[in-house]
Enzyme design. Sequence first.
Site, PDB file in Angstrom:
ATOM      1  CG  HIS A  65      -0.115  -0.319   2.541  1.00 34.06           C
ATOM      2  ND1 HIS A  65      -0.882   0.116   3.685  1.00 34.06           N
ATOM      3  CD2 HIS A  65       1.182  -0.502   2.737  1.00 34.06           C
ATOM      4  CE1 HIS A  65       0.119  -0.007   4.538  1.00 34.06           C
ATOM      5  NE2 HIS A  65       1.115  -0.215   4.190  1.00 34.06           N
ATOM      6  CG  HIS A  66       4.104   1.976   2.266  1.00 34.76           C
ATOM      7  ND1 HIS A  66       3.457   2.725   2.954  1.00 34.76           N
ATOM      8  CD2 HIS A  66       4.667   1.221   2.938  1.00 34.76           C
ATOM      9  CE1 HIS A  66       3.265   2.304   4.328  1.00 34.76           C
ATOM     10  NE2 HIS A  66       4.010   1.331   4.215  1.00 34.76           N
ATOM     11  CB  ALA A  67       3.276   1.232  -4.945  1.00 28.77           C
TER      12      ALA A  67
END
Length: 324
Positions: A116-118
């Site tokens: 979920h950090h991309a």
Amino acid sequence: MQVFSNDRFALSLPAGHSFPMPKYRLLRERVQAELPGLRLAEAEPASEGELALAHTPDYIGAVLGGTLPAAMQREIGFPWSERMVERSLRSVGATIAAARAALAEGVAAQLGGGTHHATADKGGGYCVFNDVAVAARLMQAEVHRRQRRMLRVWVIDLDVHQGNGSAAIFRDDPTVFTLSLHGAKNFPFRKEASDLDVELPDGCRDDQYLQALDRALDEAWQRQQLTGPPGLAFYLAGADPHEDDRLGRLKLSLAGLAERDRRVFALLGRQRVPVAVTMAGGYGRDIAVTVAAQLETVRLAQAAWRDCQAGDSARAGAWQQSAR
């Protein structure tokens, strides 16, 4: 219940690297040994066209071709290799497969994912591509093509780190509601605005966390009724809020994590919302503890799937109709 794994594509990381790559194999082995009846499969890799639903062409091309600037590669946290590319594509493919299975059967899982950090144009925090964002957009396209209707999506992100990439990708998209419960002082230190963010203090324990979760789930559900309820949820069931996690800073027990999962599955079951579960983060000082927490998440997902299958015909029909 259908479960997808891509641990065969694990990376060989430098000595002392902080990412616990073996956890995926260990989890898959315990799932196979202890949860009979699951249908475990290896999903196909995501295509470039599928990735382009959530990522820019320039970023996709740079990742696939190994031409990312060194600073951007360091931000991801993995050295570039063809194996890194294959693993990343397989991870997105497994979440796509889990989402399709959830629409067909009510509940499905993948034994990794939750990257979920991309964001659309860069990776970060061990996340190359945003598997949930790609899968959400693809399911919306497939449902619209088959049924000529909009599929509304709920992203329930209970990883201890804020889902900044998902929040950024869906910032101006009213068809996807993002909810994130996370450590206020934890990574990423520059956060993006989700539709609903709940920041938790260091040292937060079971009771405080579960009260915050109940309030957040209730508020998110009420807010979504204004635009129409979701037809699919993605649940990022991070194990990193656990008290023994090296990167977590919260103090949930294993029992608290399990109760968290039960409450999410109970709400989605009551509201007949199909759910695709991803494991997201987990960096326990003892990797066996992280694996045990994630195994329990899969066990509870399987129980929710069984409830769906055993439910009354109206409920089963409502869940399964989404796949038609």
